[in-house]
Write an enzyme that holds these catalytic residues in place. Structure first.
Site, PDB file in Angstrom:
ATOM      1  N   CYS A   2     -27.955 -72.602  65.067  1.00  0.00           N
ATOM      2  CA  CYS A   2     -29.228 -73.166  64.650  1.00  0.00           C
ATOM      3  C   CYS A   2     -29.849 -73.878  65.850  1.00  0.00           C
ATOM      4  O   CYS A   2     -29.162 -74.525  66.635  1.00  0.00           O
ATOM      5  CB  CYS A   2     -29.135 -74.156  63.508  1.00  0.00           C
ATOM      6  SG  CYS A   2     -28.563 -73.425  61.981  1.00  0.00           S
ATOM      7  N   ARG A  27     -29.474 -69.128  69.383  1.00  0.00           N
ATOM      8  CA  ARG A  27     -28.590 -69.987  68.590  1.00  0.00           C
ATOM      9  C   ARG A  27     -28.495 -69.540  67.137  1.00  0.00           C
ATOM     10  O   ARG A  27     -27.763 -70.132  66.347  1.00  0.00           O
ATOM     11  CB  ARG A  27     -29.087 -71.434  68.640  1.00  0.00           C
ATOM     12  CG  ARG A  27     -29.213 -71.972  70.039  1.00  0.00           C
ATOM     13  CD  ARG A  27     -29.787 -73.356  70.010  1.00  0.00           C
ATOM     14  NE  ARG A  27     -28.836 -74.292  69.481  1.00  0.00           N
ATOM     15  CZ  ARG A  27     -27.946 -74.954  70.189  1.00  0.00           C
ATOM     16  NH1 ARG A  27     -27.897 -74.780  71.485  1.00  0.00           N
ATOM     17  NH2 ARG A  27     -27.107 -75.777  69.618  1.00  0.00           N
ATOM     18  N   TRP A  71     -28.855 -70.090  61.834  1.00  0.00           N
ATOM     19  CA  TRP A  71     -27.652 -69.267  61.736  1.00  0.00           C
ATOM     20  C   TRP A  71     -26.987 -69.735  60.451  1.00  0.00           C
ATOM     21  O   TRP A  71     -26.519 -70.872  60.363  1.00  0.00           O
ATOM     22  CB  TRP A  71     -26.747 -69.490  62.949  1.00  0.00           C
ATOM     23  CG  TRP A  71     -25.560 -68.577  62.960  1.00  0.00           C
ATOM     24  CD1 TRP A  71     -25.519 -67.304  63.443  1.00  0.00           C
ATOM     25  CD2 TRP A  71     -24.243 -68.863  62.479  1.00  0.00           C
ATOM     26  NE1 TRP A  71     -24.274 -66.778  63.277  1.00  0.00           N
ATOM     27  CE2 TRP A  71     -23.453 -67.710  62.681  1.00  0.00           C
ATOM     28  CE3 TRP A  71     -23.647 -69.971  61.881  1.00  0.00           C
ATOM     29  CZ2 TRP A  71     -22.122 -67.631  62.324  1.00  0.00           C
ATOM     30  CZ3 TRP A  71     -22.315 -69.894  61.521  1.00  0.00           C
ATOM     31  CH2 TRP A  71     -21.565 -68.740  61.740  1.00  0.00           C
ATOM     32  N   ASN A  97     -29.161 -78.928  62.353  1.00  0.00           N
ATOM     33  CA  ASN A  97     -28.246 -78.074  63.116  1.00  0.00           C
ATOM     34  C   ASN A  97     -26.849 -78.651  62.896  1.00  0.00           C
ATOM     35  O   ASN A  97     -26.553 -79.729  63.399  1.00  0.00           O
ATOM     36  CB  ASN A  97     -28.622 -78.098  64.603  1.00  0.00           C
ATOM     37  CG  ASN A  97     -27.604 -77.377  65.463  1.00  0.00           C
ATOM     38  OD1 ASN A  97     -26.855 -76.539  64.970  1.00  0.00           O
ATOM     39  ND2 ASN A  97     -27.560 -77.703  66.732  1.00  0.00           N
ATOM     40  N   GLY A  98     -26.035 -77.955  62.126  1.00  0.00           N
ATOM     41  CA  GLY A  98     -24.684 -78.449  61.863  1.00  0.00           C
ATOM     42  C   GLY A  98     -24.252 -78.094  60.458  1.00  0.00           C
ATOM     43  O   GLY A  98     -24.878 -77.266  59.798  1.00  0.00           O
ATOM     44  N   GLU A 466     -10.787 -59.219  76.480  1.00  0.00           N
ATOM     45  CA  GLU A 466     -12.220 -59.508  76.633  1.00  0.00           C
ATOM     46  C   GLU A 466     -13.041 -58.210  76.509  1.00  0.00           C
ATOM     47  O   GLU A 466     -14.106 -58.199  75.889  1.00  0.00           O
ATOM     48  CB  GLU A 466     -12.471 -60.199  77.989  1.00  0.00           C
ATOM     49  CG  GLU A 466     -13.917 -60.271  78.446  1.00  0.00           C
ATOM     50  CD  GLU A 466     -14.893 -60.946  77.480  1.00  0.00           C
ATOM     51  OE1 GLU A 466     -14.457 -61.600  76.526  1.00  0.00           O
ATOM     52  OE2 GLU A 466     -16.106 -60.772  77.672  1.00  0.00           O
ATOM     53  N   LYS A 470     -16.014 -57.672  73.828  1.00  0.00           N
ATOM     54  CA  LYS A 470     -17.370 -57.327  74.254  1.00  0.00           C
ATOM     55  C   LYS A 470     -17.890 -56.134  73.469  1.00  0.00           C
ATOM     56  O   LYS A 470     -19.018 -56.126  72.993  1.00  0.00           O
ATOM     57  CB  LYS A 470     -17.338 -57.016  75.767  1.00  0.00           C
ATOM     58  CG  LYS A 470     -18.555 -57.224  76.538  1.00  0.00           C
ATOM     59  CD  LYS A 470     -19.090 -58.623  76.614  1.00  0.00           C
ATOM     60  CE  LYS A 470     -18.327 -59.729  76.124  1.00  0.00           C
ATOM     61  NZ  LYS A 470     -18.488 -60.907  75.671  1.00  0.00           N
ATOM     62  N   GLU A 473     -18.531 -56.902  69.659  1.00  0.00           N
ATOM     63  CA  GLU A 473     -19.696 -57.755  69.390  1.00  0.00           C
ATOM     64  C   GLU A 473     -20.991 -56.968  69.269  1.00  0.00           C
ATOM     65  O   GLU A 473     -21.851 -57.319  68.473  1.00  0.00           O
ATOM     66  CB  GLU A 473     -19.884 -58.764  70.542  1.00  0.00           C
ATOM     67  CG  GLU A 473     -18.910 -59.902  70.517  1.00  0.00           C
ATOM     68  CD  GLU A 473     -19.243 -60.921  71.597  1.00  0.00           C
ATOM     69  OE1 GLU A 473     -19.571 -62.052  71.262  1.00  0.00           O
ATOM     70  OE2 GLU A 473     -19.164 -60.573  72.794  1.00  0.00           O
ATOM     71  N   HIS A 489       5.877 -51.386  70.221  1.00  0.00           N
ATOM     72  CA  HIS A 489       6.443 -52.302  69.223  1.00  0.00           C
ATOM     73  C   HIS A 489       5.665 -52.278  67.908  1.00  0.00           C
ATOM     74  O   HIS A 489       5.893 -53.123  67.054  1.00  0.00           O
ATOM     75  CB  HIS A 489       6.503 -53.733  69.789  1.00  0.00           C
ATOM     76  CG  HIS A 489       7.389 -53.844  70.978  1.00  0.00           C
ATOM     77  ND1 HIS A 489       8.766 -53.750  70.895  1.00  0.00           N
ATOM     78  CD2 HIS A 489       7.097 -53.986  72.294  1.00  0.00           C
ATOM     79  CE1 HIS A 489       9.283 -53.849  72.110  1.00  0.00           C
ATOM     80  NE2 HIS A 489       8.287 -53.988  72.972  1.00  0.00           N
ATOM     81  N   LYS A 584     -25.255 -67.441  70.085  1.00  0.00           N
ATOM     82  CA  LYS A 584     -24.685 -67.655  71.411  1.00  0.00           C
ATOM     83  C   LYS A 584     -23.943 -68.986  71.517  1.00  0.00           C
ATOM     84  O   LYS A 584     -22.927 -69.084  72.183  1.00  0.00           O
ATOM     85  CB  LYS A 584     -25.777 -67.587  72.472  1.00  0.00           C
ATOM     86  CG  LYS A 584     -25.197 -67.587  73.864  1.00  0.00           C
ATOM     87  CD  LYS A 584     -26.021 -66.816  74.820  1.00  0.00           C
ATOM     88  CE  LYS A 584     -25.327 -66.677  76.156  1.00  0.00           C
ATOM     89  NZ  LYS A 584     -24.237 -65.696  76.128  1.00  0.00           N
TER      90      LYS A 584
HETATM   91  O1  M6R Z   1     -20.634 -71.447  75.120  1.00  0.00           O
HETATM   92  P1  M6R Z   1     -19.194 -71.062  75.124  1.00  0.00           P
HETATM   93  O2  M6R Z   1     -18.803 -70.330  76.342  1.00  0.00           O
HETATM   94  O3  M6R Z   1     -18.283 -72.231  74.878  1.00  0.00           O
HETATM   95  O4  M6R Z   1     -19.034 -70.085  73.901  1.00  0.00           O
HETATM   96  C1  M6R Z   1     -17.781 -69.653  73.467  1.00  0.00           C
HETATM   97  C2  M6R Z   1     -17.884 -68.429  72.587  1.00  0.00           C
HETATM   98  O5  M6R Z   1     -18.569 -68.741  71.422  1.00  0.00           O
HETATM   99  C3  M6R Z   1     -18.570 -67.267  73.299  1.00  0.00           C
HETATM  100  O6  M6R Z   1     -17.892 -66.917  74.449  1.00  0.00           O
HETATM  101  C4  M6R Z   1     -18.663 -66.040  72.362  1.00  0.00           C
HETATM  102  O7  M6R Z   1     -17.388 -65.520  72.159  1.00  0.00           O
HETATM  103  C5  M6R Z   1     -19.635 -65.002  72.925  1.00  0.00           C
HETATM  104  N1  M6R Z   1     -20.247 -64.320  71.858  1.00  0.00           N
HETATM  105  C6  M6R Z   1     -18.967 -64.036  73.821  1.00  0.00           C
HETATM  106  O8  M6R Z   1     -19.685 -62.924  74.159  1.00  0.00           O
END
Ligand code: M6R
Length: 589
Positions: A2, A27, A71, A97-98, A466, A470, A473, A489, A584
């Protein structure tokens, strides 16, 4: 998650708020809402989905208003649930926001008092609480403070009050920054939202209330009940260009920018690194902390600190810090990794560790963030604004810094700088049409599949994880990255004819293990794709050769995953820069 925005000034408020919310949309983009005061009444425009490109409000003579981009946490994505939310007499609106963690209890007691709820959002509880407290308070400000003190959780609220022609806001946990310029006052969840208008910022701390009236602001400490005099400071680093340039999406722009950002993030002198390096050498243990992509950066940095610098480095996920707390003390050092510096899970862990007297150093990309203020020292990743929700250039910036730090601990600063420079030059050659076309072609083979596996080992284990995150997402496909050793395993049970398996193959001591693992899945009918610098013609159906590097293979190896993610999402017609359900900056737990 948010974004909130407030404005009082000499320009047209709806346009300024619309522009601010556009910059805060990373956000959350489930819904948006803008409220302004027009002829003494509050007028609100809301909708679900993304904000329109052009301001949806035509009025030219409005100088005060607030906005919100959502959000969803409590309550579905509907216009009714979109913020801001009106008081029963329509004299004020509130956006949050929260999360109000004690929402159920508060709602029940307010219902018992006769309040009727129209939405499913937790923010409506704040509205009704303020209304209730208003009955026994002198001012709306006092009622807001009383209500706010009853909330559990990390919540920051903004109020637009038509009776007093004022904006009020209180911060607890979720970020809030004020900006000023002559007769204009801005409030936002991050300073980039008003950066194009003002670079004079005032950081707002937890427990502080802002009153904006007659184009002036006041800061009030809700616990000491005193006004605070805090002058704005100029935030030069905020002068960041936010546009796509010649690219179709921010994601591809940010991927290509990595050839430069790995240099910027490591543009620190030995003198600047020395205090942290000295501390690390003396520390009993070093804990790296982060979540999501920053969590994988933390893993990779801990790997470098162990493997290169021979230090006792342990990586912890921010949201799993609790079970480590009794082990960490002032003889240790914590390195927190975060793009935004506002991630609730990371902030909460750091707040607890700080209370335990632990030294905190952070790696942050967003200037002026809460984490930078909580930390004993911090280093900026200097990757520039990362707009795409999926982190790419900030990940490689963070791990490049971790690499430089580790090499500096063993006195090899200059060698590390040379290697990073070499990789940057090689990346310049790597990002060309031939590479893009090859990866685009591979994604056409992948697009109809649902399950994918990525194998890595040693320096490439966390890169496999990672890489999988990626692609998940943005493509919404099930990718799983794990240590190649894990395959036999259990995971191998999932391999059948046509299952795509990507192996990260570096010319290092693990190459044979990776080739064997790949042969094992190939024997069971998998489509095999190699990423790295060690092609084996008998093993792979497709091979992506990465930019040449010596010890920085993890960085060159992650980049093809980012490109697969981009082209696969493009092929599938997904929203690349704003993938579904994500935000984000994750400022709720
Ligand atoms: O702002 P931050 O780096 O602390 O955010 C952490 C995660 O929320 C962030 O890396 C998230 O996983 C992204 N969507 C990655 O692409």
């Amino acid at each position: 998650m948010c974004g909130i925005f407030g404005y009082m000034g000499s320009s047209n408020a709806p346009d300024i708020i619309h522009q601010g919310l556009k910059r805060l949309e990373y956000r959350g983009y489930d819904s948006w809402g803008i409220s302004t005061i027009e002829n003494g009444k509050i007028k609100t425009t809301k909708d679900v989905g993304h904000l329109p490109e052009k301001s949806p409000i035509e009025s030219k003579s409005v100088s005060t208003g607030v906005g919100h981009t959502r959000w969803a946490t409590h309550g579905g994505v509907t216009i009714t649930n979109a913020h801001p939310h009106y008081s029963t007499d329509n004299s004020f609106v509130i956006a949050q926001n929260g999360i109000v963690e004690n929402y159920t209890e508060l709602k029940k007691s307010l219902e018992n008092l006769g309040y009727v709820f129209k939405t499913q959002v937790d923010t409506e509880v704040i509205v009704k609480l303020v209304e209730h407290e208003r009955k026994s308070s002198k001012t709306l400000r006092d009622a807001l403070v009383k209500a706010f003190k009853q909330l559990d959780g990390r919540n920051t609220v903004i109020v637009l009050d038509s009776k007093q022609d004022q904006i009020l806001a209180i911060r607890n946990g979720s970020p809030l920054i004020l900006g000023t310029k002559e007769k204009d006052v801005y409030l936002a969840s991050d300073p980039l939202a008003f950066n194009q208008y003002s670079q004079n910022i005032v950081e707002i701390n937890n427990g502080e209330l802002i009153e904006i009236k007659d184009n002036k602001y006041k800061i009030y400490d809700i616990y000491s009940e005193k006004y605070i005099n805090r002058k704005p400071r100029e935030e030069k680093q905020l002068d960041i260009e936010i546009n796509k340039g010649d690219y179709d999406h921010y994601m591809i722009k940010e991927i290509v920018e990595q050839k430069g950002t790995i240099l910027k993030s490591t543009n620190y002198s030995q003198k600047e690194l020395k205090p942290l390096v000295d501390r690390l050498k003396k520390s009993k243990s070093i804990y790296t902390i982060g979540a999501g992509t920053a969590g994988y950066s933390a893993d990779q940095i801990a790997y470098y600190l162990r493997k290169i610098a021979n230090l006792n480095a342990i990586s912890i996920k921010s949201y799993e810090t609790e079970s480590y707390l009794n082990l960490i003390d002032k003889n240790d050092t914590v390195i927190a990794v975060s793009q935004s510096g506002e991630t609730a899970d990371t902030l909460e862990a750091i707040e607890i560790l700080k209370k335990q007297g632990v030294y905190i150093s952070s790696i942050i990309n967003m200037p002026g963030s809460t984490l930078s203020r909580l930390s004993d020292s911090f280093f900026m990743s200097n990757a520039g604004s990362e707009i795409c929700v999926a982190s790419t250039k900030v990940f490689t910036s963070q791990i490049s810094f971790g690499y430089l730090l580790s090499k500096t601990v063993i006195g090899k600063y200059k060698e590390a700088k040379k290697e990073i420079y070499l990789l940057s030059t090689n990346l310049e050659d790597f990002f060309n049409n031939k590479t893009f076309k090859q990866i685009e072609k591979i994604t056409k083979v992948l697009k109809d599949k649902e399950h994918f596996f990525i194998l890595g080992k040693g320096q490439n284990f966390h890169i496999a994880q990672e890489g999988a995150l990626k692609i998940k997402e943005i493509s919404y496909k099930h990718f799983e990255g794990f240590a190649a050793g894990e395959l036999k395993h259990g995971v191998i049970a999932l391999i059948e004819k046509g299952t795509p398996v990507i192996s990260i193959i570096s010319n290092d001591s693990n190459v044979r293990d990776l080739i064997s693992a790949t042969q094992e899945v190939k024997a069971r009918g998998a489509i095999t794709i190699g990423i790295g610098d060690k092609q084996d013609e008998n093993c792979f159906d497709y091979f992506i050769t990465v930019a040449d590097s010596n010890e920085l293979k993890s960085i060159s190896n992650v980049i093809p995953f980012q490109l697969i993610s981009y082209y696969l999402a493009k092929e599938l017609g997904n929203n690349i820069d704003k993938p579904r359900n994500l935000a984000k900056s994750v400022t709720v737990k």
